[in-house]
Scaffold this motif. Structure first.
Motif, PDB file in Angstrom:
ATOM      1  N   ARG A   1       0.824  -1.217   0.000  1.00 34.71           N
ATOM      2  CA  ARG A   1       0.000   0.000   0.000  1.00 34.71           C
ATOM      3  C   ARG A   1       0.854   1.261   0.000  1.00 34.71           C
ATOM      4  O   ARG A   1       0.525   2.239  -0.660  1.00 34.71           O
ATOM      5  CB  ARG A   1      -0.930   0.021   1.213  1.00 34.71           C
ATOM      6  CG  ARG A   1      -2.075  -0.922   1.143  1.00 34.71           C
ATOM      7  CD  ARG A   1      -3.092  -0.501   0.148  1.00 34.71           C
ATOM      8  NE  ARG A   1      -3.700   0.752   0.568  1.00 34.71           N
ATOM      9  CZ  ARG A   1      -4.836   1.216   0.126  1.00 34.71           C
ATOM     10  NH1 ARG A   1      -5.518   0.527  -0.746  1.00 34.71           N
ATOM     11  NH2 ARG A   1      -5.314   2.361   0.538  1.00 34.71           N
ATOM     12  N   SER A   2       1.961   1.244   0.736  1.00 32.75           N
ATOM     13  CA  SER A   2       2.796   2.441   0.799  1.00 32.75           C
ATOM     14  C   SER A   2       3.676   2.593  -0.445  1.00 32.75           C
ATOM     15  O   SER A   2       3.955   3.702  -0.871  1.00 32.75           O
ATOM     16  CB  SER A   2       3.663   2.417   2.050  1.00 32.75           C
ATOM     17  OG  SER A   2       4.596   1.363   1.987  1.00 32.75           O
ATOM     18  N   GLY A   3       4.080   1.470  -1.034  1.00 31.84           N
ATOM     19  CA  GLY A   3       4.974   1.536  -2.182  1.00 31.84           C
ATOM     20  C   GLY A   3       4.263   1.611  -3.517  1.00 31.84           C
ATOM     21  O   GLY A   3       4.770   2.202  -4.461  1.00 31.84           O
TER      22      GLY A   3
ATOM     23  N   LEU B   1      -2.982   2.056  -7.325  1.00 29.46           N
ATOM     24  CA  LEU B   1      -3.061   1.044  -8.370  1.00 29.46           C
ATOM     25  C   LEU B   1      -2.814  -0.359  -7.825  1.00 29.46           C
ATOM     26  O   LEU B   1      -3.384  -1.331  -8.314  1.00 29.46           O
ATOM     27  CB  LEU B   1      -2.035   1.361  -9.464  1.00 29.46           C
ATOM     28  CG  LEU B   1      -2.072   0.505 -10.713  1.00 29.46           C
ATOM     29  CD1 LEU B   1      -3.424   0.656 -11.405  1.00 29.46           C
ATOM     30  CD2 LEU B   1      -0.958   0.889 -11.654  1.00 29.46           C
ATOM     31  N   MET B   2      -2.001  -0.472  -6.796  1.00 31.17           N
ATOM     32  CA  MET B   2      -1.648  -1.774  -6.235  1.00 31.17           C
ATOM     33  C   MET B   2      -2.528  -2.169  -5.058  1.00 31.17           C
ATOM     34  O   MET B   2      -2.280  -3.189  -4.426  1.00 31.17           O
ATOM     35  CB  MET B   2      -0.181  -1.761  -5.795  1.00 31.17           C
ATOM     36  CG  MET B   2       0.801  -1.469  -6.907  1.00 31.17           C
ATOM     37  SD  MET B   2       0.897  -2.815  -8.066  1.00 31.17           S
ATOM     38  CE  MET B   2       2.012  -3.865  -7.203  1.00 31.17           C
ATOM     39  N   ALA B   3      -3.546  -1.388  -4.734  1.00 36.56           N
ATOM     40  CA  ALA B   3      -4.387  -1.649  -3.561  1.00 36.56           C
ATOM     41  C   ALA B   3      -5.036  -3.038  -3.595  1.00 36.56           C
ATOM     42  O   ALA B   3      -5.035  -3.728  -2.571  1.00 36.56           O
ATOM     43  CB  ALA B   3      -5.437  -0.563  -3.413  1.00 36.56           C
ATOM     44  N   PRO B   4      -5.575  -3.503  -4.715  1.00 36.43           N
ATOM     45  CA  PRO B   4      -6.158  -4.853  -4.703  1.00 36.43           C
ATOM     46  C   PRO B   4      -5.129  -5.940  -4.417  1.00 36.43           C
ATOM     47  O   PRO B   4      -5.436  -6.932  -3.761  1.00 36.43           O
ATOM     48  CB  PRO B   4      -6.731  -5.013  -6.113  1.00 36.43           C
ATOM     49  CG  PRO B   4      -6.954  -3.625  -6.593  1.00 36.43           C
ATOM     50  CD  PRO B   4      -5.856  -2.810  -5.973  1.00 36.43           C
TER      51      PRO B   4
END
Length: 69
Positions: A32-34, A38-41
């Motif tokens: 989530r931090s990196g 877009l990468m949340a799922p």
């Protein structure tokens, strides 16, 4: 004798259950931090997978008669 290929979830399930819970939280925060929105799922998939493996580890410990730590 051939080596047995194991998945990362099998490896996590072989660890104590609290390690799987902790790895899931660390993976979630890291993605989530990196990765941003877009990468949340993918972060939720990591969290769910690690917690599923932790649940399997917990149930294996209960079936063996080992008290949960």
């Amino acid at each position: 004798m051939a080596r047995r290929r194991t998945s990362p979830l099998d490896e996590i399930a072989s660890l104590p259950w609290h390690v799987g819970v902790t790895l899931g939280i660390i993976a979630f925060v890291f993605v989530r931090s990196g990765g941003g929105g877009l990468m949340a799922p993918l972060a939720w998939v990591f969290l769910g997978g690690c917690w599923l493996a932790a649940a399997v580890s917990f149930l294996r410990g209960c079936c063996k008669g080992t008290p949960p730590a």
